[in-house]
Design a protein around this motif. Structure first.
Motif, short mmCIF file in Angstrom:
data_model
loop_
_atom_site.label_atom_id
_atom_site.label_comp_id
_atom_site.label_asym_id
_atom_site.label_seq_id
_atom_site.Cartn_x
_atom_site.Cartn_y
_atom_site.Cartn_z
N THR A 1 27.64 44.93 16.94
CA THR A 1 27.17 44.24 15.74
C THR A 1 25.67 44.43 15.54
N LEU A 2 24.89 44.17 16.60
CA LEU A 2 23.43 44.25 16.48
C LEU A 2 22.98 45.69 16.21
N THR A 3 23.66 46.66 16.82
CA THR A 3 23.31 48.06 16.58
C THR A 3 23.48 48.41 15.11
N ARG A 4 24.53 47.89 14.51
CA ARG A 4 24.76 48.17 13.09
C ARG A 4 23.71 47.51 12.20
N LEU A 5 23.28 46.31 12.58
CA LEU A 5 22.24 45.64 11.80
C LEU A 5 20.92 46.41 11.94
N LEU A 6 20.61 46.86 13.16
CA LEU A 6 19.37 47.64 13.37
C LEU A 6 19.44 48.96 12.60
N ASP A 7 20.61 49.58 12.61
CA ASP A 7 20.78 50.88 11.94
C ASP A 7 20.65 50.78 10.42
N ALA A 8 20.80 49.59 9.88
CA ALA A 8 20.64 49.41 8.43
C ALA A 8 19.18 49.58 8.02
N GLU A 9 18.27 49.44 8.98
CA GLU A 9 16.83 49.66 8.77
C GLU A 9 16.24 48.87 7.61
N VAL A 10 16.64 47.60 7.50
CA VAL A 10 16.04 46.75 6.46
C VAL A 10 15.43 45.48 7.02
N PHE A 11 15.76 45.12 8.25
CA PHE A 11 15.37 43.80 8.74
C PHE A 11 14.05 43.83 9.51
N SER A 12 13.17 42.88 9.18
CA SER A 12 11.91 42.74 9.90
C SER A 12 12.18 42.29 11.32
N ALA A 13 13.20 41.45 11.49
CA ALA A 13 13.65 41.04 12.82
C ALA A 13 15.05 40.45 12.70
N ILE A 14 15.73 40.37 13.84
CA ILE A 14 17.06 39.76 13.90
C ILE A 14 16.96 38.56 14.84
N ALA A 15 17.24 37.36 14.34
CA ALA A 15 17.23 36.16 15.19
C ALA A 15 18.66 35.85 15.61
N VAL A 16 18.91 35.90 16.91
CA VAL A 16 20.25 35.72 17.46
C VAL A 16 20.34 34.35 18.12
N ALA A 17 21.32 33.54 17.72
CA ALA A 17 21.52 32.23 18.35
C ALA A 17 22.45 32.38 19.53
N ILE A 18 21.92 32.05 20.71
CA ILE A 18 22.63 32.23 21.97
C ILE A 18 22.76 30.88 22.68
N SER A 19 23.92 30.61 23.23
CA SER A 19 24.13 29.36 23.97
C SER A 19 23.17 29.30 25.16
N VAL A 20 22.62 28.13 25.43
CA VAL A 20 21.63 28.01 26.52
C VAL A 20 22.26 28.29 27.89
N GLU A 21 23.59 28.16 27.98
CA GLU A 21 24.25 28.43 29.27
C GLU A 21 24.82 29.84 29.37
N ASP A 22 24.44 30.71 28.46
CA ASP A 22 25.04 32.03 28.37
C ASP A 22 24.46 32.98 29.42
N PRO A 23 25.27 33.40 30.43
CA PRO A 23 24.75 34.30 31.46
C PRO A 23 24.82 35.78 31.06
N TYR A 24 25.54 36.08 29.98
CA TYR A 24 25.79 37.47 29.62
C TYR A 24 24.66 38.10 28.80
N TRP A 25 24.07 37.30 27.92
CA TRP A 25 23.05 37.81 27.01
C TRP A 25 21.86 38.47 27.72
N PRO A 26 21.26 37.81 28.76
CA PRO A 26 20.10 38.43 29.42
C PRO A 26 20.42 39.76 30.08
N GLU A 27 21.71 40.01 30.33
CA GLU A 27 22.12 41.28 30.96
C GLU A 27 22.05 42.46 29.99
N LEU A 28 22.04 42.18 28.71
CA LEU A 28 22.08 43.26 27.72
C LEU A 28 20.67 43.78 27.42
#
Ligand code: CTP
Ligand code: MG
Length: 229
Positions: free
Chosen positions: A36-63
């Motif tokens: 999903t994020l790769t496709r948003l980045l590839d659109a080349e229009v966004f100044s930034a992407i703000a992603v809401a992540i659960s505070v207990e999420d152990p998977y996100w920091p791995e990416l």
């Protein structure tokens, strides 16, 4: 005028019945959220992407993408709308009132640049904004106590997809005013509550939301089909 993306990704994926939230399941060699994020980045229009992540999420920091300079992280909330509002607030010091925000579900990895640019091109001069949507192929029934009490006029019925594109300031106010209201399941409904009329832009039918186990196979097929075009 700038464009910002907000990606709610703090859900638990109950209906998916998997060992981890569905955004971290594998889809065509990456996790769903990376697709999903790769496709948003590839659109080349966004100044930034703000992603809401659960505070207990152990998977996100791995990416690796969690450290991408254009990808910002905000704490997720109880409901999807809370997560979106949290991500909007994290853009407070960067976004202007009239900038556009495109809110896109982490669980919709088949979004195309084509649809992102169609939404933007159609609504760029609009005051309120609007959403990608699909007409309904099925006949829709109004049901009470397991019995049909009417048939809806299909010409007036659309299925809401994402991205949903609204002005930064207007969306933040609308979601703040609607906080805690269980009827707010997308951004458009928060603006509707204020009497505003978001527009409809017809989206592609392959922009599915991964919800149940069988959706992963379907998304794999759609990604292959898109790559072959
Ligand atoms: N979402 C979120 N914060 C929440 C709930 C949902 O950021 N408190 C996100 C999900 O991660 C997903 C998107 O909103 O990307 C759409 O929600 P949905 O498809 O309902 O995902 P889940 O809530 O995770 O799944 P389920 O309803 O089956 O539990
Ligand atoms: Mg949910």
């Amino acid at each position: 005028i700038k464009f910002w993306a907000v990606v709610p990704a703090a859900g638990v994926g109950k209906r998916m019945q998997s060992d981890r939230p569905k955004q971290y399941l594998e889809l065509a060699g990456k996790t769903v959220i990376e697709q999903t994020l790769t496709r948003l980045l590839d659109a080349e229009v966004f100044s930034a992407i703000a992603v809401a992540i659960s505070v207990e999420d152990p998977y996100w920091p791995e990416l690796e993408l969690s450290r991408h300079p254009q990808v910002l992280t905000a704490p997720g909330g109880k409901e999807r709308a809370d997560s979106v509002l949290s991500a909007l607030k994290s853009l407070q010091d960067r976004a202007n009132h009239d900038d556009w925000v495109l809110v896109h579900d982490a669980a919709r990895p088949c979004i195309t640049s084509e649809d992102i640019h169609k939404l933007i091109a159609t609504l760029a001069d609009d005051e309120v904004g609007g959403i990608l949507a699909l007409s309904s192929h099925d006949t829709l029934k109004d049901v009470q106590d397991n019995a049909i009490v009417g048939t809806l006029d299909r010409r007036h019925i659309w299925r809401a997809l994402t991205p949903q594109m609204f002005r930064y300031g207007m969306l933040k106010v609308a979601l703040t005013e609607a906080e805690g209201n269980p009827m707010i399941t997308d951004e458009a409904s928060a603006l509707e509550l204020k009497g505003l009329k978001p527009k409809i832009v017809e989206g592609r039918p392959d922009n599915l939301k991964i919800t149940r186990p069988e959706d992963l196979a379907l998304a794999t097929f759609y990604l292959e089909q898109q790559a072959a075009r």
